[in-house]
Enzyme design. Structure first.
Site, PDB file in Angstrom:
ATOM      1  CE  LYS A 111      -4.476  -1.814   2.038  1.00 55.92           C
ATOM      2  NZ  LYS A 111      -5.450  -1.403   2.889  1.00 55.92           N
ATOM      3  CE  LYS A 194      -7.100  -9.363  -2.785  1.00 52.98           C
ATOM      4  NZ  LYS A 194      -7.069  -8.982  -1.445  1.00 52.98           N
ATOM      5  CE  LYS A 197     -13.496  -3.313  -0.604  1.00 49.99           C
ATOM      6  NZ  LYS A 197     -13.672  -2.949   0.878  1.00 49.99           N
TER       7      LYS A 197
HETATM    8  P1  AMP Z   1     -11.152  -5.539   1.657  1.00 46.77           P
HETATM    9  O1  AMP Z   1     -12.259  -6.176   0.615  1.00 46.77           O
HETATM   10  O2  AMP Z   1      -8.905  -5.843   1.199  1.00 46.77           O
HETATM   11  O3  AMP Z   1     -10.944  -4.276   2.955  1.00 46.77           O
HETATM   12  O4  AMP Z   1     -11.258  -7.082   2.268  1.00 46.77           O
HETATM   13  C1  AMP Z   1     -12.442  -7.708   3.395  1.00 46.77           C
HETATM   14  C2  AMP Z   1     -12.728  -8.646   3.166  1.00 46.77           C
HETATM   15  O5  AMP Z   1     -12.761  -9.847   1.765  1.00 46.77           O
HETATM   16  C3  AMP Z   1     -11.302  -9.308   4.301  1.00 46.77           C
HETATM   17  O6  AMP Z   1     -11.453 -10.594   4.841  1.00 46.77           O
HETATM   18  C4  AMP Z   1     -10.549 -10.251   2.432  1.00 46.77           C
HETATM   19  O7  AMP Z   1      -9.769 -11.399   2.739  1.00 46.77           O
HETATM   20  C5  AMP Z   1     -11.765 -10.441   1.840  1.00 46.77           C
HETATM   21  N1  AMP Z   1     -11.489 -10.458   0.835  1.00 46.77           N
HETATM   22  C6  AMP Z   1     -11.002  -8.932  -0.549  1.00 46.77           C
HETATM   23  N2  AMP Z   1     -10.877  -9.736  -1.326  1.00 46.77           N
HETATM   24  C7  AMP Z   1     -11.043 -10.590  -1.599  1.00 46.77           C
HETATM   25  C8  AMP Z   1     -10.357 -12.029  -3.175  1.00 46.77           C
HETATM   26  N3  AMP Z   1     -10.406 -11.414  -4.082  1.00 46.77           N
HETATM   27  N4  AMP Z   1     -10.542 -13.017  -2.319  1.00 46.77           N
HETATM   28  C9  AMP Z   1     -10.983 -13.465  -1.600  1.00 46.77           C
HETATM   29  N5  AMP Z   1     -11.184 -12.525  -0.073  1.00 46.77           N
HETATM   30  C10 AMP Z   1     -11.137 -11.889  -0.468  1.00 46.77           C
END
Ligand code: AMP
Ligand code: TRP
Length: 332
Positions: A111, A194, A197
């Site tokens: 980041k 991955k 968002k």
């Molecule tokens: P974030 O979007 O990074 O705030 O992640 C929120 C939750 O979603 C966390 O528990 C991440 O591990 C999960 N997460 C985010 N992106 C993915 C992805 N592409 N595949 C699986 N889990 C995800």
């Protein structure tokens, strides 16, 4: 007692990865555990956020929790900044966190990027705040995606460091709960990246608020490779797009990867994709519809968060008082 704590940042564009990697698993856990699910707005501002969007995204994540089947009566749903104990405990834990531990965090490196000198203290201290989130409630189990494993290990280490420093058995060491199928959902445009968002291409992800047409169209346009679908698991090697799409299918239908591979063995992507689109629409469509309904009623969502904050604070406040006493803060 077993208590689950987990959270998602309100930074917009919740997608299929957040659902399959996180929220869906939480829905299953709420029967067996005492659950607290947080919208981590303090974490969100470790990177710049537009204030109006931050508020909207806080309601969006809350709506996603409820629309996905999390029961706001059985579980506590709240946003982090409404319980001041998170920031207070993060300071105390921060004072016990060696810089060497923080320097190992791969997410900070990603980041912060090349402008390491420009990165904020909050982004660096992020894992200490995450440890505080869990420990403030004496959380014992933490369901998260793969990518948060390193932060969780740091939270365990910090719980141990606190107990040792003060000679107490105060904090339990929280256990990560990393789930099997589709813990890593990959981009629909590139099977090696991955689903995220922050990806500039909206075609790379299925947003939780996408309607049936958008979902079907994104599946149809998803990147593939020139081969047919493999006959067995070994045949997926070196074929990240095939692996990702079959993984999503398996997760959405509650099948194993072996079963998904067997079902479409040797078939063309053009036969598989409509099936995947149907399944995605039937699981994700109703969630998106319910989310939109909830987001159109912010008074209801805010009421859930307000009540959640009271319930969270009722657990946190006595723990924090004990921490202050252990640390030696005088309450005159
Ligand atoms: P974030 O979007 O990074 O705030 O992640 C929120 C939750 O979603 C966390 O528990 C991440 O591990 C999960 N997460 C985010 N992106 C993915 C992805 N592409 N595949 C699986 N889990 C995800
Ligand atoms: N860092 C987590 C993420 O980006 C979100 C989070 C903050 C969290 N505090 C937490 C997850 C406590 C589990 C427990 O996904």
């Amino acid at each position: 007692m077993n208590r689950i704590f987990s959270g998602i940042q309100p930074t917009g564009n919740l997608h299929l990865g957040n659902y399959l990697g996180a929220i869906r698993n939480w829905v299953k856990l709420q029967k067996d555990y005492d659950c607290i699910f947080c919208v981590v707005d303090l974490h969100a501002i470790t990177l710049p956020q537009d204030p109006a969007q931050l508020k909207a995204a806080t309601r969006e994540v809350t709506a996603a929790y409820i629309a996905s089947g999390i029961d706001p009566e059985a579980c506590i749903l709240f946003n982090q900044s409404t319980v001041s104990g998170h920031a207070e405990l993060a300071w105390i834990l921060g004072c016990l966190t060696p810089l060497g531990w923080l320097n190992r965090m791969t997410q900070f490196k990603e980041k912060a990027g090349k402008q390491r000198e420009e990165a904020g203290l909050g982004l660096y201290a992020y894992p200490a705040l995450m440890a505080a989130d869990i420990l403030l409630y004496k959380g014992t189990h933490v369901p998260v995606g793969e990518d948060q494993k390193q932060h969780l290990e740091l939270a365990r280490d910090l719980a141990g460091a606190f107990n040792r420093r003060y000679g107490v058995e105060f904090f339990p060491l929280p256990e990560p709960q990393i789930f099997g199928a589709a813990t890593r959902v990959m981009s629909l445009r590139d099977g090696t990246k991955k689903m995220s968002k922050s990806d500039a291409s909206d075609q790379s992800r299925i947003n939780l608020t996408d309607g049936p047409e958008a979902i079907a169209q994104k599946v149809k346009r998803a990147k593939t490779d020139p081969g047919n679908l493999p006959e067995d698991l070994k045949g997926l090697e070196g074929r990240p797009e095939a692996e990702n799409l079959l993984g999503i299918y398996a997760a959405l239908t509650d099948k194993t990867m072996e079963q998904a591979v067997a079902e479409f063995a040797g078939q063309q992507f053009s036969a598989f994709k409509p099936r995947l689109a149907d399944v995605a629409v039937s699981v994700m469509g109703p969630i998106g519809t319910e989310m939109k309904r909830l987001m159109a009623d912010p008074g209801y969502v805010d009421g859930i968060l307000r009540r959640g904050a009271e319930r969270a604070n009722a657990i946190a406040a006595p723990h924090l008082r004990e921490v202050f006493d252990i640390v030696g803060f005088l309450r005159p």
